[in-house]
Design a protein around this motif. Structure first.
Motif, PDB file in Angstrom:
ATOM      1  N   CYS A   1       0.847  -1.194   0.000  1.00 48.84           N
ATOM      2  CA  CYS A   1       0.000   0.000   0.000  1.00 48.84           C
ATOM      3  C   CYS A   1       0.879   1.240   0.000  1.00 48.84           C
ATOM      4  O   CYS A   1       1.710   1.420   0.887  1.00 48.84           O
ATOM      5  N   PHE A   2       0.693   2.068  -1.015  1.00 53.11           N
ATOM      6  CA  PHE A   2       1.423   3.341  -1.016  1.00 53.11           C
ATOM      7  C   PHE A   2       0.452   4.517  -1.023  1.00 53.11           C
ATOM      8  O   PHE A   2       0.806   5.628  -1.289  1.00 53.11           O
ATOM      9  N   GLU A   3      -0.831   4.236  -0.838  1.00 55.75           N
ATOM     10  CA  GLU A   3      -1.833   5.304  -0.855  1.00 55.75           C
ATOM     11  C   GLU A   3      -2.585   5.316   0.458  1.00 55.75           C
ATOM     12  O   GLU A   3      -2.778   4.279   1.086  1.00 55.75           O
ATOM     13  N   ASN A   4      -3.044   6.465   0.838  1.00 52.92           N
ATOM     14  CA  ASN A   4      -3.861   6.612   2.049  1.00 52.92           C
ATOM     15  C   ASN A   4      -3.207   5.915   3.250  1.00 52.92           C
ATOM     16  O   ASN A   4      -3.891   5.302   4.065  1.00 52.92           O
ATOM     17  N   CYS A   5      -1.895   5.955   3.298  1.00 56.58           N
ATOM     18  CA  CYS A   5      -1.226   5.266   4.405  1.00 56.58           C
ATOM     19  C   CYS A   5      -1.409   6.063   5.697  1.00 56.58           C
ATOM     20  O   CYS A   5      -1.503   7.283   5.675  1.00 56.58           O
ATOM     21  N   ALA A   6      -1.446   5.343   6.806  1.00 58.57           N
ATOM     22  CA  ALA A   6      -1.578   6.030   8.087  1.00 58.57           C
ATOM     23  C   ALA A   6      -0.304   6.812   8.382  1.00 58.57           C
ATOM     24  O   ALA A   6       0.780   6.448   7.925  1.00 58.57           O
ATOM     25  N   ASP A   7      -0.451   7.876   9.126  1.00 60.34           N
ATOM     26  CA  ASP A   7       0.696   8.687   9.518  1.00 60.34           C
ATOM     27  C   ASP A   7       1.534   7.895  10.531  1.00 60.34           C
ATOM     28  O   ASP A   7       1.022   7.508  11.585  1.00 60.34           O
ATOM     29  N   PRO A   8       2.803   7.648  10.204  1.00 63.22           N
ATOM     30  CA  PRO A   8       3.624   6.837  11.129  1.00 63.22           C
ATOM     31  C   PRO A   8       3.627   7.403  12.546  1.00 63.22           C
ATOM     32  O   PRO A   8       3.733   6.655  13.515  1.00 63.22           O
ATOM     33  N   ALA A   9       3.480   8.727  12.672  1.00 61.47           N
ATOM     34  CA  ALA A   9       3.510   9.327  14.010  1.00 61.47           C
ATOM     35  C   ALA A   9       2.315   8.897  14.856  1.00 61.47           C
ATOM     36  O   ALA A   9       2.325   9.018  16.075  1.00 61.47           O
ATOM     37  N   SER A  10       1.278   8.357  14.186  1.00 66.35           N
ATOM     38  CA  SER A  10       0.099   7.976  14.959  1.00 66.35           C
ATOM     39  C   SER A  10       0.222   6.571  15.550  1.00 66.35           C
ATOM     40  O   SER A  10      -0.612   6.134  16.337  1.00 66.35           O
ATOM     41  N   PHE A  11       1.286   5.851  15.175  1.00 62.78           N
ATOM     42  CA  PHE A  11       1.452   4.506  15.731  1.00 62.78           C
ATOM     43  C   PHE A  11       2.014   4.569  17.142  1.00 62.78           C
ATOM     44  O   PHE A  11       2.993   5.263  17.392  1.00 62.78           O
TER      45      PHE A  11
END
Ligand code: HEC
Ligand code: HEC
Length: 316
Positions: free
Chosen positions: A177-187
């Motif tokens: 998946c390279f689209e609509n990916c979650a923001d890594p900072a939210s993990f």
């Protein structure tokens, strides 16, 4: 078009790696490699020459393992249970060496590598053979007189071995998946796996606040007067954290808890020299077994004496 002869390229690469090896570090010695290369395979490959019967392993097991894992492998307090367990069906399966582990090599390797907990890699080869045989015996897998050695090793068949098999499913089936990916900072890491090792004795109410990593005894945190330590005691604190805390931190298996005045009062009246002698040479009292140097034979007598000073002075 011009082409490099492949031999030249190979020679160039070789020169390059040699240069790197020459510039950084040095080749590991055979002794250093042997120090790391201690794993045992399920077919017994890697086992050193030696052997002992379960009967011969009983004494060392009692002296070095039973205070945590129990005389029958039943586990003291919350230390791991290593025998019994029966079959793994039912509502409350108990995973022990006998009920769960697929290969005896794991047992040999684990004991050799990591046990006894306060003094890993302090056992001789024959002690590891004997103790491993004895743990197998406690699990009803071998006879008391049976000798475990590099030749008899493959005779051991663990009951649960067939439950382990190679999983041939692919690791990943999703498309990337390279689209609509979650923001890594939210993990965020939101939980931890609990219940694997006993931790109750490191909790605040146990007298030592998560002190596995060297915090101060809780009494001090609670605002009690801080005792001024002698130079010996100060030197002994780090020895205590490394070699004595496992038992004395929470007072497991009858060990007097460091920081607990009432647990030490009667003992201190014997005099420091006697306490040091007991700590160095081992001591069997009415409460349990104190292994020589807490099982850490690499410690100097002086370091153990300093640890005793620390224990005594911080328990006044
Ligand atoms: C001071 C307490 C203590 C002593 C002494 C001790 N152990 Fe352990 N043992 C532990 C703890 C804690 C673990 C769990 C370690 C972990 O999960 O990282 C463990 C794990 C094990 C396990 C694996 C249990 C499992 O199912 O995962 C075996 C087998 C074992 N010990 C054998 C021994 C043997 C044999 C000795 C004596 C040579 C010994 N232990 C001495 C505390 C101790
Ligand atoms: C595997 C657990 C264990 C470890 C590790 C351990 N001890 Fe002990 N220790 C005990 C037990 C159990 C007792 C109580 C024995 C009794 O009174 O029955 C004890 C008692 C003592 C005593 C009192 C002896 C007496 O005569 O009353 C001293 C001093 C002592 N330990 C010092 C140390 C020092 C120093 C270390 C670290 C280098 C250490 N211990 C590591 C289990 C341990």
């Amino acid at each position: 078009m011009f082409k490099f002869p492949s031999a030249l390229i190979a020679a160039g690469l070789l020169a390059c790696t040699t240069a790197i090896a020459g510039d950084f570090g040095r080749a590991a010695t055979d002794a250093e490699i042997a120090g790391w290369d201690i794993d045992i395979r399920p077919d017994g490959k890697g086992l050193p020459v030696g052997g002992a019967t379960a009967e011969e392993g009983e004494g060392p097991y009692e002296a070095k393992c039973a205070m945590c894992h129990g005389s029958f492998g039943e586990g003291v307090d919350r230390w791991p249970v290593i025998a019994g367990g029966g079959d793994l069906d039912g509502t409350d399966p108990k995973k022990t060496v006998g009920s769960y582990w697929p290969y005896a090599s794991t047992l040999w390797d684990y004991i050799n590598r990591a046990m006894p907990y306060p003094a890993p890699q302090s056992l001789t080869v024959d002690e590891v053979y004997g103790i491993t045989a004895y743990v197998l015996y406690l699990n009803d897998l071998v006879d008391y007189e049976w000798e475990l050695n590099q030749d008899t090793f493959t005779e051991v068949v663990m009951p649960n071995t067939d439950s382990f098999f190679v999983d041939t499913r692919p690791d990943v089936q999703n498309t990337r998946c390279f689209e609509n990916c979650a923001d890594p900072a939210s993990f965020k890491i939101v939980g931890v796996i609990g219940g694997v090792s006993p931790t109750g004795h490191f909790k605040e109410d146990s007298g030592v606040a998560s002190s596995h990593y060297g915090d101060q005894p809780a009494e001090e945190e609670a605002g009690a007067e801080k005792v001024a330590l002698s130079a010996d005691a100060m030197a002994g604190e780090s020895v205590h954290q490394q070699a004595c805390l496992a038992c004395h931190g929470a007072g497991i298996a009858g060990a007097p808890k460091t920081g607990d005045k009432s647990a030490w009062e009667g003992r201190v009246s014997q005099g420091l020299a006697t306490l040091v002698d007991h700590a160095i040479n081992g001591y069997q009292g009415n409460n349990g077994y104190m292994p020589p140097k807490g099982g850490r034979m690499d410690l100097s007598d002086e370091a153990v004496a300093q640890a005793v000073s620390f224990m005594v002075e911080s328990s006044q």
